[in-house]
Motif scaffolding. Structure first.
Motif, PDB file in Angstrom:
ATOM      1  N   MET A  78     -34.353  11.358 -27.464  1.00 19.47           N
ATOM      2  CA  MET A  78     -33.540  10.324 -28.106  1.00 19.47           C
ATOM      3  C   MET A  78     -33.776  10.305 -29.614  1.00 19.47           C
ATOM      4  N   PHE A  79     -34.990  10.567 -30.037  1.00 23.22           N
ATOM      5  CA  PHE A  79     -35.273  10.674 -31.472  1.00 23.22           C
ATOM      6  C   PHE A  79     -34.432  11.790 -32.088  1.00 23.22           C
ATOM      7  N   PHE A  80     -34.392  12.949 -31.423  1.00 23.87           N
ATOM      8  CA  PHE A  80     -33.602  14.062 -31.937  1.00 23.87           C
ATOM      9  C   PHE A  80     -32.098  13.768 -31.869  1.00 23.87           C
ATOM     10  N   ALA A  81     -31.672  13.082 -30.807  1.00 26.91           N
ATOM     11  CA  ALA A  81     -30.245  12.748 -30.681  1.00 26.91           C
ATOM     12  C   ALA A  81     -29.800  11.843 -31.819  1.00 26.91           C
ATOM     13  N   ILE A  82     -30.590  10.837 -32.131  1.00 29.37           N
ATOM     14  CA  ILE A  82     -30.241   9.922 -33.225  1.00 29.37           C
ATOM     15  C   ILE A  82     -30.286  10.657 -34.566  1.00 29.37           C
ATOM     16  N   ALA A  83     -31.262  11.532 -34.743  1.00 26.17           N
ATOM     17  CA  ALA A  83     -31.332  12.309 -35.986  1.00 26.17           C
ATOM     18  C   ALA A  83     -30.108  13.209 -36.128  1.00 26.17           C
ATOM     19  N   LEU A  84     -29.667  13.813 -35.038  1.00 30.02           N
ATOM     20  CA  LEU A  84     -28.477  14.669 -35.096  1.00 30.02           C
ATOM     21  C   LEU A  84     -27.216  13.861 -35.383  1.00 30.02           C
ATOM     22  N   PHE A  85     -27.122  12.666 -34.818  1.00 27.63           N
ATOM     23  CA  PHE A  85     -25.986  11.802 -35.126  1.00 27.63           C
ATOM     24  C   PHE A  85     -25.968  11.462 -36.611  1.00 27.63           C
ATOM     25  N   GLY A  86     -27.113  11.138 -37.157  1.00 24.48           N
ATOM     26  CA  GLY A  86     -27.200  10.840 -38.590  1.00 24.48           C
ATOM     27  C   GLY A  86     -26.920  12.057 -39.449  1.00 24.48           C
ATOM     28  N   LEU A  87     -27.351  13.199 -38.990  1.00 22.62           N
ATOM     29  CA  LEU A  87     -27.140  14.446 -39.724  1.00 22.62           C
ATOM     30  C   LEU A  87     -25.665  14.804 -39.822  1.00 22.62           C
ATOM     31  N   ALA A  88     -24.878  14.354 -38.858  1.00 27.58           N
ATOM     32  CA  ALA A  88     -23.446  14.665 -38.851  1.00 27.58           C
ATOM     33  C   ALA A  88     -22.737  14.080 -40.063  1.00 27.58           C
ATOM     34  N   ASN A  89     -23.246  12.993 -40.620  1.00 25.73           N
ATOM     35  CA  ASN A  89     -22.611  12.348 -41.767  1.00 25.73           C
ATOM     36  C   ASN A  89     -23.311  12.647 -43.083  1.00 25.73           C
ATOM     37  N   SER A  90     -24.279  13.539 -43.078  1.00 24.17           N
ATOM     38  CA  SER A  90     -24.991  13.849 -44.314  1.00 24.17           C
ATOM     39  C   SER A  90     -24.379  15.066 -44.998  1.00 24.17           C
ATOM     40  N   LYS A  91     -24.773  15.265 -46.211  1.00 23.61           N
ATOM     41  CA  LYS A  91     -24.294  16.420 -46.959  1.00 23.61           C
ATOM     42  C   LYS A  91     -25.463  17.323 -47.368  1.00 23.61           C
ATOM     43  N   GLY A  92     -26.612  17.148 -46.726  1.00 20.86           N
ATOM     44  CA  GLY A  92     -27.800  17.901 -47.064  1.00 20.86           C
ATOM     45  C   GLY A  92     -27.799  19.310 -46.487  1.00 20.86           C
ATOM     46  N   ARG A  93     -28.838  20.052 -46.852  1.00 18.76           N
ATOM     47  CA  ARG A  93     -28.966  21.434 -46.382  1.00 18.76           C
ATOM     48  C   ARG A  93     -29.212  21.524 -44.891  1.00 18.76           C
ATOM     49  N   ALA A  94     -29.865  20.524 -44.329  1.00 19.87           N
ATOM     50  CA  ALA A  94     -30.197  20.565 -42.901  1.00 19.87           C
ATOM     51  C   ALA A  94     -28.936  20.595 -42.036  1.00 19.87           C
ATOM     52  N   ARG A  95     -27.848  20.016 -42.536  1.00 20.32           N
ATOM     53  CA  ARG A  95     -26.596  20.003 -41.768  1.00 20.32           C
ATOM     54  C   ARG A  95     -26.047  21.410 -41.587  1.00 20.32           C
ATOM     55  N   SER A  96     -26.347  22.315 -42.494  1.00 24.86           N
ATOM     56  CA  SER A  96     -25.821  23.678 -42.406  1.00 24.86           C
ATOM     57  C   SER A  96     -26.425  24.468 -41.243  1.00 24.86           C
ATOM     58  N   PHE A  97     -27.502  23.971 -40.642  1.00 24.88           N
ATOM     59  CA  PHE A  97     -28.123  24.662 -39.519  1.00 24.88           C
ATOM     60  C   PHE A  97     -27.370  24.435 -38.206  1.00 24.88           C
ATOM     61  N   PHE A  98     -26.552  23.406 -38.158  1.00 25.73           N
ATOM     62  CA  PHE A  98     -25.850  23.043 -36.930  1.00 25.73           C
ATOM     63  C   PHE A  98     -24.358  23.015 -37.203  1.00 25.73           C
ATOM     64  N   ARG A  99     -23.592  23.616 -36.311  1.00 26.43           N
ATOM     65  CA  ARG A  99     -22.144  23.634 -36.494  1.00 26.43           C
ATOM     66  C   ARG A  99     -21.523  22.271 -36.216  1.00 26.43           C
ATOM     67  N   HIS A 100     -21.940  21.633 -35.121  1.00 30.92           N
ATOM     68  CA  HIS A 100     -21.434  20.315 -34.748  1.00 30.92           C
ATOM     69  C   HIS A 100     -22.616  19.412 -34.385  1.00 30.92           C
ATOM     70  N   PRO A 101     -23.295  18.848 -35.383  1.00 34.46           N
ATOM     71  CA  PRO A 101     -24.496  18.060 -35.075  1.00 34.46           C
ATOM     72  C   PRO A 101     -24.225  16.815 -34.239  1.00 34.46           C
ATOM     73  N   MET A 102     -23.062  16.163 -34.396  1.00 28.38           N
ATOM     74  CA  MET A 102     -22.792  14.971 -33.604  1.00 28.38           C
ATOM     75  C   MET A 102     -22.587  15.331 -32.129  1.00 28.38           C
ATOM     76  N   LEU A 103     -21.896  16.412 -31.873  1.00 27.07           N
ATOM     77  CA  LEU A 103     -21.696  16.854 -30.494  1.00 27.07           C
ATOM     78  C   LEU A 103     -23.019  17.290 -29.870  1.00 27.07           C
ATOM     79  N   LEU A 104     -23.855  17.948 -30.636  1.00 24.67           N
ATOM     80  CA  LEU A 104     -25.173  18.340 -30.142  1.00 24.67           C
ATOM     81  C   LEU A 104     -26.043  17.114 -29.877  1.00 24.67           C
TER      82      LEU A 104
END
Length: 132
Positions: A78-104
């Protein structure tokens, strides 16, 4: 159980309508404008209501026993799920590692719930959402 299945079908139809029938979605947008987004939001809200009411009203049997360490794994996932949801709306470098972070994140959320819920209603609901 019927309400859960209807909720899953409505959830899937509302989310995939744009991909299945792009012409119909464009025509709807032309007719009612941005109100079409509100219409689909109401359909998705209705699907969540059906899922919750169906889940709470279903008497289910246990399909599998959940492990005792499953709660800890659930919390970690759940910690990772919430982090991925938050990552979906960010513009940082970490977002480039995942194609669809919200779906993941959504898939991680469903898997986490399947680990700690082994009853029929949970497997149908969370498994159906995972398949979506």
């Amino acid at each position: 159980m019927t309400l859960i299945v209807l909720g899953l079908l409505l959830w899937s139809a509302a989310h995939m309508f744009k991909r299945i029938a792009p012409g119909a979605r464009d025509a709807l947008t032309e007719q009612i404008g941005d109100g079409s987004k509100g219409l689909f939001a109401l359909l998705i809200l209705g699907s969540v209501v059906l899922l919750v009411v169906g889940y709470r009203s279903t008497d289910t049997d246990l399909i599998y026993a959940t492990p005792t360490w499953g709660v800890h794994l659930n919390n970690l996932l759940m910690f990772f799920a919430i982090a991925l949801f938050g990552l979906a709306n960010s513009k940082g470098r970490a977002r480039s590692f995942f194609r669809h972070p919200m779906l993941l994140g959504f898939a991680t959320w469903t898997v986490a719930h399947l680990i700690v819920n082994g009853d029929t209603a949970s497997v149908v609901m969370f498994g159906g959402l995972l398949l979506w």
